[in-house]
Design an enzyme around this catalytic site. Structure first.
Site, PDB file in Angstrom:
ATOM      1  N   LYS B  67       0.847  -1.195   0.000  1.00  0.00           N
ATOM      2  CA  LYS B  67       0.000   0.000   0.000  1.00  0.00           C
ATOM      3  C   LYS B  67       0.881   1.242   0.000  1.00  0.00           C
ATOM      4  CE  LYS B  67      -2.723   2.587   3.333  1.00  0.00           C
ATOM      5  NZ  LYS B  67      -3.597   2.546   4.504  1.00  0.00           N
ATOM      6  N   GLY B 222      -7.969   8.912  16.324  1.00  0.00           N
ATOM      7  CA  GLY B 222      -7.234  10.038  15.728  1.00  0.00           C
ATOM      8  C   GLY B 222      -5.723   9.982  15.893  1.00  0.00           C
TER       9      GLY B 222
END
Lengths: 318, 318
Positions: B67, B222
């Site tokens: 990726k 986050g």
């Protein structure tokens, strides 16, 4: 984003075009302008396979590259090629994908051939009597094919462990501009040739210091893993000039690493090819000198050939 | 080799489909069946940018994944998205390229949303009064969107530093199955909600132990870099169950890392989500327990969502 397949890359990227890019790759690397970290390797078992991931960019360049190359050595039994490769080029300032080069390993082969050619351009003797290629595989082909741009010599001698493979190699139509000869032994090859390229996957020395003629240039490209070795370490002691693509890499892998570890030469004897390109005083000064170049395979060259391919293919300039 | 673009991935890969794959990713990781080394990061200057390269495979799986995800934060000034991403899937037994997923980051967003959903499926209280989302960005959207599969609660409260962004978030038509409310403060959100997801890029705690109601479940997504932090470390002391995607990763980055380094909790308190999925005794045992899941982002989930996308798209099964 564009996608290019092997066939169109082969058709549109002329061999000679890549030489400038590869030369620039060596220079960029030696000037420390290429950011090319160590590759990552995924190893697989049952069936055995490996995948190498390389990445890098030039500090002042327009692109960054990610290259994925695999080797699965049971593939031929399944009717598939054992090697596969693709390159991804991205814009250095935005990260946008520029192109995917589905080159199936062609660009890697070509860049290695071009690297050997650049080595010979800067270090081979002025008059080459005969080119000697040790090995009969894919890289033997690319090395010889590209050497047409480094010398006007069209005599070539091939040695392979399997003489029938050497014979078959000589019949390759793409090499018909050369007068091809099968060598009976490496001894014979070394006695006839003053430009020798080793392209095998050997793990023991094949070419020895005692066999090397005065004035010979040798490029060693086969040994790209720590266990691989093609040259007798004494060749490096005998050589007037020892040149590597990367001091750091060649201290770890390939033929120079053996010579260094055995204490046959000191690391100060090594110059990088990029330095030789930049500084004429580092080149051969007579036709009698013995020169050796050991190539480990720089990711900077992968970057450069991917750029060469993209720039040529996107403009369709041959 | 097939190439899929974001639009067809979005159209053909149903949201619910990916949950099984993501759940399997957590399990595979905790069973140490996922070979997912540390990512490589290329950092750029002028303009600032970064490129993350991840790779991995499942020991018993059919594929390996590479990726490439980039972030170039000046891109919006040029009319380009700041984030970009693609995934390459290869056959595990041959190295042949299976597909290129030009998902532009969609699959990463979706797998993070799905990971939050799986966390809530296994750890949220049976009765959710209201879902609280802290943050108004892309990931806030994916977290809330995916939580429809974890709870029947359709009340949602959003807090953002910029109330106008929170208001705009509430107007997103894709979220119309929720009754959306803008929270005036995190205090108000924490008092109303017993399923809270933090999705900001904060580097200081936003949610404090004193604000957390009994029985609340928190998922923190986050903080994916060492400098990022969203939760007061005391939350981990107060929590009955502390769950992470990866013990190794979460000891280094994210909210748990701060709590561990401050000595607020000991590492023995952490369970991996894969273990919680496998072992019901590690889940909440009452509606009063406080549970916290800290997600760092596993490459095993990237692998799984790429497989989900490929398997669905290649069969065109929705």
């Amino acid at each position: 984003m564009k996608i290019y397949h092997k066939a169109e890359i082969q058709k549109l990227l002329s061999l000679q075009t890549v030489l400038d890019y590869i030369e620039e790759g060596f220079v960029m690397y030696s000037k420390k302008e290429a950011m090319v970290p160590h590759e990552a390797i995924l190893m697989f078992e049952k069936p055995a396979g490996e995948c190498h991931i390389k990445w890098g960019y030039a500090k002042r360049g327009k692109y960054y590259l990610i290259k994925v190359a695999s080797g699965f050595f049971e593939n031929p039994e399944k009717g598939l090629p054992s090697r596969n490769s693709l390159m991804l080029l991205f814009e250095r300032e935005t990260g946008m994908t520029v192109c995917v080069l589905l080159d199936e390993g062609y660009l890697t082969d070509l860049r290695s051939g071009a690297a050997g050619c650049v080595a010979a351009m800067y270090l081979a003797p002025r008059k080459v009597d005969c080119i000697g290629i040790i090995g009969t595989g894919n890289q033997a082909y690319f090395q010889l094919r590209m050497l047409q741009f480094a010398t006007s010599c069209r005599e070539a001698m091939i040695w392979g462990r399997d003489p029938s493979k050497a014979q078959k190699f000589c019949e390759n139509r793409d090499l018909k501009s050369f007068h091809m000869h099968v060598a009976e032994s490496i001894d014979q090859l070394a006695s006839k040739c003053n430009l020798i390229v080793t392209t095998t996957s050997s793990s023991v020395p094949l070419l020895f210091a005692s066999q090397i003629r005065k004035g010979t240039h040798i490029t060693a490209v086969g040994a790209d893993l720590p266990i691989k070795q093609e040259l007798d370490p004494e060749i490096f002691a005998k050589a007037d000039r020892v040149v590597v693509d990367s001091r750091v890499e060649c201290a770890e892998i390939g033929d120079v690493a053996y010579a260094l570890k055995a204490g046959v030469i000191k690391s100060e004897k090594m110059q990088e090819l990029g330095e030789v390109i930049l500084n004429p005083s580092l080149r051969r000064t007579s036709d009698d000198e013995i020169t050796v170049v050991d190539l480990s395979g720089l990711a900077a060259l992968d970057l450069q050939i991917a750029i060469a391919a993209y720039e040529r293919l996107s403009n369709e300039v041959v």
